[in-house]
Design an enzyme around this catalytic site. Structure first.
Site, PDB file in Angstrom:
ATOM      1  N   HIS A   1       3.105  -9.892  17.282  1.00 20.37           N
ATOM      2  CA  HIS A   1       3.761 -11.094  17.783  1.00 20.37           C
ATOM      3  C   HIS A   1       5.208 -11.177  17.323  1.00 20.37           C
ATOM      4  O   HIS A   1       6.094 -11.598  18.079  1.00 20.37           O
ATOM      5  CB  HIS A   1       3.003 -12.349  17.341  1.00 20.37           C
ATOM      6  CG  HIS A   1       3.592 -13.599  17.919  1.00 20.37           C
ATOM      7  ND1 HIS A   1       4.522 -14.359  17.235  1.00 20.37           N
ATOM      8  CD2 HIS A   1       3.428 -14.185  19.141  1.00 20.37           C
ATOM      9  CE1 HIS A   1       4.887 -15.377  17.996  1.00 20.37           C
ATOM     10  NE2 HIS A   1       4.244 -15.293  19.150  1.00 20.37           N
TER      11      HIS A   1
ATOM     12  N   LYS B   1       8.635 -11.887  26.876  1.00 21.73           N
ATOM     13  CA  LYS B   1       8.744 -10.995  25.716  1.00 21.73           C
ATOM     14  C   LYS B   1       8.864  -9.532  26.145  1.00 21.73           C
ATOM     15  O   LYS B   1       9.337  -8.696  25.388  1.00 21.73           O
ATOM     16  CB  LYS B   1       7.529 -11.185  24.809  1.00 21.73           C
ATOM     17  CG  LYS B   1       7.430 -12.601  24.250  1.00 21.73           C
ATOM     18  CD  LYS B   1       6.127 -12.852  23.515  1.00 21.73           C
ATOM     19  CE  LYS B   1       6.068 -14.288  23.005  1.00 21.73           C
ATOM     20  NZ  LYS B   1       4.779 -14.597  22.342  1.00 21.73           N
TER      21      LYS B   1
ATOM     22  N   GLU C   1       0.826  -1.209   0.000  1.00 21.03           N
ATOM     23  CA  GLU C   1       0.000   0.000   0.000  1.00 21.03           C
ATOM     24  C   GLU C   1       0.862   1.262   0.000  1.00 21.03           C
ATOM     25  O   GLU C   1       0.482   2.284  -0.579  1.00 21.03           O
ATOM     26  CB  GLU C   1      -0.943  -0.005   1.207  1.00 21.03           C
ATOM     27  CG  GLU C   1      -2.060  -1.030   1.136  1.00 21.03           C
ATOM     28  CD  GLU C   1      -3.038  -0.760  -0.001  1.00 21.03           C
ATOM     29  OE1 GLU C   1      -3.416   0.406  -0.206  1.00 21.03           O
ATOM     30  OE2 GLU C   1      -3.415  -1.734  -0.693  1.00 21.03           O
TER      31      GLU C   1
END
Length: 371
Positions: free
Chosen positions: A294, A335, A135
């Site tokens: 993620h 994380k 895009e």
């Protein structure tokens, strides 16, 4: 007497004595427009407004902490080398910033905000989906238009118009994209001695588009800057085939078979962005959910978690999705560090992110140019 006792009991229940919060909690106050219109103070008042305005105010604080951090802020370790003790070196070591966003946000006007951040080297690593790549390029070839959420799909289909929320993308835009990109794939095939990866493919497209409206152009340009005080900006897209780019690769594989794009080298490079951050802290700014969220979080797990995290999305956590998960869930996976500064803003990123950038990144540019 019995009735009086009951009333006294009810009264004590209703008017239970409170814990004193004075000096322990922030008082809630909004912006007073009687004091005139001061946008900086208006944004600052969000912190004490409550609800998601407060979360946005906290996100602004976390991002500013991310940008302001220097190794010089930390105590010098007893076992560190001579370079690590040097004050000038310690002042030069900054937080490594990972920016993630979904493709629909590039279709929106946020694409111009992303371009600004990459142009000024405010971020080190970008992760997006295939749509977030294509895009950006397609907008250099033809515009996206404002539509309406309620437009009928069947009618739009008959007119060759594709709807993204309340945006419209004429199908002809993708035809122009095909005409532009197929010759690039042909040339890449001739250069197949190069081990093409999604990030190398993206860099080639940024080079070929040669348009300052494109954030990929600025990311490519950053790769060749020799100024040691500027960051390179790496762009990763592990789902490179999941979009129009994939369609183009699919058709090209029949017309001119042989072009190979290696994902494994990119997962090594992406995880290496976190593993080899070295003395730097890492910060995550993630708009939307899904793969970009993620992928960035998982890479930071390789270094026992990020030090700062700002999530902006409208997803909820009750269905167990990673998209809707709050930062604390990522802490459980390693994380994000347990000591990290984190916040999630439950808001459409097209509303919240420009305001956040205005009070963080953009202010740094204004401050630099006026001093």
């Amino acid at each position: 007497m019995e009735e009086d006792g009951k009333i006294a009991s009810v009264h004590s229940t209703v008017f239970k004595e409170s814990q004193n919060l004075q000096g322990k909690c922030t008082e809630i106050n909004g912006y007073d427009f009687n004091q005139g219109l001061d946008y900086s103070r208006l944004f600052g008042s969000m912190l004490t407004t409550g609800f998601q305005a407060t979360n946005l105010g906290e996100a602004i604080q976390v991002v500013n902490q991310m940008l302001d951090w220097r190794l010089a802020d930390e105590a010098v370790a007893d076992d560190c080398g001579e370079e690590e003790r040097d004050a000038k070196f310690r002042e030069s070591v900054k937080c490594k910033v990972f920016l993630g966003f979904t493709s629909n946000l590039v279709s929106s006007g946020l694409r111009d905000v992303f371009r600004y951040l990459v142009e000024h080297h405010f971020v080190d690593v970008v992760v997006t989906t295939a749509g977030g790549i294509e895009e950006d390029l397609i907008k250099c070839l033809a515009p996206t238009y404002k539509g309406d959420f309620a437009l009928a799909g069947a009618e739009l289909r008959s007119k060759g118009l594709n709807r993204i929320g309340n945006l419209l993308v004429p199908n002809g835009n993708y035809c122009k994209f095909e005409d532009w990109i197929i010759p690039i794939f042909d040339q890449m095939l001739k250069e197949q001695n190069v081990l093409w990866t999604p990030s190398k493919l993206i860099a080639r497209l940024g080079k070929q588009i040669n348009d300052e409206r494109s954030y990929l152009y600025w990311a490519y340009k950053a790769m060749f800057l020799l100024d040691l005080f500027q960051n390179n900006v790496s762009v990763y897209c592990p789902s490179i085939t999941d979009g129009s780019l994939g369609d183009m690769l699919y058709f090209h594989s029949f017309r001119s078979p042989g072009l190979v794009v290696d994902l494994v080298q990119d997962i090594r490079a992406m995880n290496g962005e976190a593993v080899h951050a070295g003395l730097r802290k890492t910060g995550m700014i993630i708009l939307g959910g899904g793969l970009p969220k993620h992928h960035i979080c998982n890479a930071n797990m390789m270094r026992n978690g990020a030090d700062y995290a700002v999530f902006i999305n409208t997803a909820q956590e009750y269905d167990g999705s990673d998209s809707g998960a709050r930062p604390d869930e990522a802490v459980s996976w390693g994380k994000i560090r347990g000591s990290a500064k984190t916040v999630k803003v439950h808001c459409d990123a097209t509303i919240a992110f420009p305001l956040l950038v205005a009070e963080t990144f953009a202010k740094k540019v204004i401050k630099t140019t006026t001093t």
